[in-house]
Write a protein that holds these residues in place. Structure first.
Motif: not given
Length: 236
Positions: A201-212
């Motif tokens: 469930s962990r992501v890097l470079f999360y963007e508020r637009a809904g991407f990582g």
């Protein structure tokens, strides 16, 4: 008047362990360099205190020895003789003269590096570290400084990757949308990749637009990657 500069930048997703390892390597490559924490008057009350004498900034040998806030800025200075100086600056336009704080006088001499230290982990909407940045400032058309910058970023490339075994995912579904292509500006630290690998469930470079970004199975676990590098060196 501000002097003209050239800037080369990298967006980074580093954990504290990544900054520590990279900082140790920088100490070895640039032993004369020193580091200081940029004043942060918004988040540190002591940085906006109206003291009779200007504050004293300690210059350190490792970037994390500056004890920055999780999202603070640390400066790397190559000139061994430079010392920061302060002046009184107004805190509010049009207010009375007593509304002031101590502020640094200008920038350090070129070349210098500014580290925007991300790494603080947020839990929502999915666990993700706050991203940081590295900005290297040089004089235009200065070959010696350009060579120094090249050495710096070649070293940086040993502690991060921007394409190998990385995919873009949609958040919060975490469905893969595309592989990360060659030459992308987002650089993931090896410890950050290991952290992301440990929980799907962990992501890097999360963007508020809904991407990582997430690692795939092509990215070796940190211990195996280090072992592979050692065996290649031993084999010549």
């Amino acid at each position: 008047m501000s002097q003209p500069v050239w800037i080369r930048s990298k967006e980074v997703c580093f954990l504290e362990a990544d900054w520590w390892d990279f900082g140790m390597a920088l100490q070895e490559m640039f032993p004369q360099a020193r580091y200081y924490r940029e004043p942060d008057p918004i988040n540190r009350p002591e940085d906006r205190a109206q003291t009779p004498e200007p504050p004293v900034i300690t210059l350190h040998d490792h970037l994390l020895d500056t004890r920055p806030r999780p999202m603070g800025t640390v400066m790397m200075v190559f000139d061994p003789d430079w010392q920061p100086s302060f002046r009184k600056i107004s805190t509010e336009i049009g207010r009375e003269p007593e509304d002031w704080r101590w502020g640094l006088t200008g920038e350090p001499p070129l070349p210098y590096v500014a580290f925007g230290l991300g790494g603080h982990v947020f839990e929502q909407p999915v666990p993700h570290p706050y991203k940081g940045a590295i900005h290297f400032y040089t004089e235009p058309h200065n070959g010696e400084q350009a060579a120094m910058m090249g050495r710096f970023f070649r070293l940086f490339g040993k502690f991060a990757t921007n394409r190998k075994g990385l995919v873009r995912v949609r958040v919060p579904e975490l469905t893969v949308t595309a592989p990360v292509g060659k030459g992308q500006p987002d650089w993931c630290g090896h410890h950050a990749l290991e952290w992301a690998r440990q929980n799907p469930s962990r992501v890097l470079f999360y963007e508020r637009a809904g991407f990582g970004i997430r690692p795939t199975g092509e990215v070796l676990p940190l211990a195996k990657a280090a072992a592979g590098k050692k065996s290649r060196r031993a084999g010549g």
